[in-house]
Write a protein that holds these residues in place. Structure first.
Motif, PDB file in Angstrom:
ATOM      1  N   TYR A  83       0.798  -1.222   0.000  1.00 21.71           N
ATOM      2  CA  TYR A  83       0.000   0.000   0.000  1.00 21.71           C
ATOM      3  C   TYR A  83       0.834   1.278   0.000  1.00 21.71           C
ATOM      4  N   GLU A  84       1.905   1.304   0.825  1.00 20.39           N
ATOM      5  CA  GLU A  84       2.642   2.547   1.008  1.00 20.39           C
ATOM      6  C   GLU A  84       3.475   2.851  -0.232  1.00 20.39           C
ATOM      7  N   SER A  89     -13.326  -1.469   2.705  1.00 19.66           N
ATOM      8  CA  SER A  89     -12.062  -1.251   3.390  1.00 19.66           C
ATOM      9  C   SER A  89     -11.216  -0.264   2.604  1.00 19.66           C
ATOM     10  N   TYR A 149      -7.553   2.362   2.701  1.00 22.54           N
ATOM     11  CA  TYR A 149      -6.233   2.680   3.228  1.00 22.54           C
ATOM     12  C   TYR A 149      -6.028   4.167   3.003  1.00 22.54           C
ATOM     13  N   SER A 162      -3.774   7.807   3.654  1.00 17.61           N
ATOM     14  CA  SER A 162      -2.426   8.290   3.923  1.00 17.61           C
ATOM     15  C   SER A 162      -2.336   9.788   3.639  1.00 17.61           C
ATOM     16  N   LYS A 205      -0.027   6.841   7.776  1.00 15.82           N
ATOM     17  CA  LYS A 205      -1.061   6.036   7.152  1.00 15.82           C
ATOM     18  C   LYS A 205      -1.995   5.462   8.204  1.00 15.82           C
ATOM     19  N   TYR A 206      -3.189   5.074   7.719  1.00 14.91           N
ATOM     20  CA  TYR A 206      -4.146   4.356   8.547  1.00 14.91           C
ATOM     21  C   TYR A 206      -4.791   3.265   7.718  1.00 14.91           C
ATOM     22  N   TYR A 207      -4.878   2.095   8.327  1.00 15.88           N
ATOM     23  CA  TYR A 207      -5.623   1.005   7.693  1.00 15.88           C
ATOM     24  C   TYR A 207      -6.630   0.394   8.645  1.00 15.88           C
ATOM     25  N   SER A 208      -6.203   0.192   9.886  1.00 18.04           N
ATOM     26  CA  SER A 208      -7.101  -0.363  10.889  1.00 18.04           C
ATOM     27  C   SER A 208      -6.510  -0.085  12.259  1.00 18.04           C
ATOM     28  N   ASP A 218      -8.739   1.908  -2.067  1.00 18.87           N
ATOM     29  CA  ASP A 218      -9.547   0.772  -1.660  1.00 18.87           C
ATOM     30  C   ASP A 218      -8.890  -0.508  -2.167  1.00 18.87           C
ATOM     31  N   ASN A 219      -9.557  -1.628  -1.979  1.00 23.67           N
ATOM     32  CA  ASN A 219      -8.917  -2.905  -2.302  1.00 23.67           C
ATOM     33  C   ASN A 219      -8.677  -3.096  -3.791  1.00 23.67           C
TER      34      ASN A 219
END
Lengths: 111, 112
Positions: free
Chosen positions: A98-99, B30, B32, B34, B49-52, B95-96
Motif C-alpha cells: 500500500y505505502e 475497506s 487505506y 495516507s 497512514k491508517y488502515y485499521s 480501496d482494495n
C-alpha cells in the motif's frame, strides 16, 4: 529510506515527437504507478502496473500512452505522439503493497 | 464514484500555531488512508497512514491524523508548526481494487 529515481529530471520536446520517461523503482517493490501533476496542482492518477500488466488506468491514460517494465529494468512511460496538453510533471511511484514511494518527478515540456 | 476532498486550498498560520488540514472521502468498504507532503519542486514524501486499529495515527515530524468512519474523514494535525512545515499536503485514499487517489492538496504557509 528507499528511493525511487526518475530519469531525466527535465525533458523538452516538440509536439508530435515520442518521449520515454524512465523510473527506477524500489528494488523489491511489486506495484508501479504513474501520476501527472500540472503546475503543482492535483496529482492525477494515470496507470497502475503489476506483474507485467496494466492493472488499472484512468481516462487521462490516452491511447498514445504506454507503460512497460522489461525484465525488471526501468519502469517506463512512453508517449507517442506527444501533445501540448502532455506538458506536466510526471511522478513515478512504487509500492510493496500500500505505502507508495515517489520519485522526484520528470518535468516534461511539449512545445 | 470514489472521491477525495481537501476543502482548503490554502491554509496560513504562524509558527508555533496548531493546524488541522482536512480530508474527506467517499468510498465504500475497506480503505487505506495516507498523507503526503510535497515541498516546492520535489516529489511526495510519506507522512503517515491508517488502515485499521487505533484511529489516531502518528507520523513523522510531530504530525498525526485521525480517522473517523462516521464523518468519512482523515484530518491531519500538528500541535506546533515550524516554518519548514510550509509545503503542499496531499491526502490519499485507496480501496482494495484501485490505486491510491489523491485530493487536490492543501498549501500550508507558516509565517514567522
Amino acid at each position: 529510506g528507499p528511493k525511487v529515481l526518475q530519469i531525466p529530471s527535465h525533458q523538452i520536446i516538440d509536439m508530435g515527437q515520442m518521449v520515454t520517461l524512465n523510473c527506477d523503482p524500489v528494488s523489491n517493490h511489486l506495484y508501479f504507478y504513474w501520476y501527472k501533476q500540472i503546475l503543482g496542482q492535483q496529482m492525477e492518477f494515470l496507470v497502475n502496473f503489476y506483474n507485467g500488466k496494466v492493472m488499472e488506468k484512468s481516462k487521462l491514460f490516452k491511447d498514445q500512452f504506454s507503460v512497460e517494465r522489461p525484465d525488471g529494468s526501468y519502469f517506463t512511460l512512453k508517449i507517442q505522439p506527444t501533445a501540448l496538453e502532455d506538458s506536466a510533471v510526471y511522478f513515478c511511484a512504487s509500492s510493496l503493497k500500500y505505502e507508495q514511494y515517489f520519485g522526484p518527478g520528470t518535468r516534461l515540456t511539449v512545445l | 464514484t470514489q472521491t477525495v476532498s481537501q476543502s482548503d486550498a490554502h491554509v496560513t498560520v504562524f509558527e508555533g500555531d496548531s493546524v488541522e488540514l482536512r480530508c474527506n472521502y467517499s468510498y465504500g468498504g475497506s480503505i487505506y488512508l495516507s498523507w503526503y507532503i510535497q515541498h516546492h519542486g520535489r516529489g511526495l514524501q510519506f507522512l503517515l497512514k491508517y488502515y485499521s486499529g487505533n484511529p489516531v495515527v502518528q507520523g513523522v515530524n510531530g504530525f498525526e491524523a485521525e480517522f473517523s468512519k462516521s464523518d468519512s474523514s482523515f484530518h491531519l494535525r500538528k500541535a506546533s508548526v515550524h516554518w519548514s512545515d510550509s509545503a503542499v499536503y496531499f491526502c490519499a485514499v485507496k480501496d482494495n481494487n484501485n490505486a491510491p487517489r489523491f485530493g487536490a492538496g492543501t498549501k500550508l504557509t507558516v509565517k514567522p
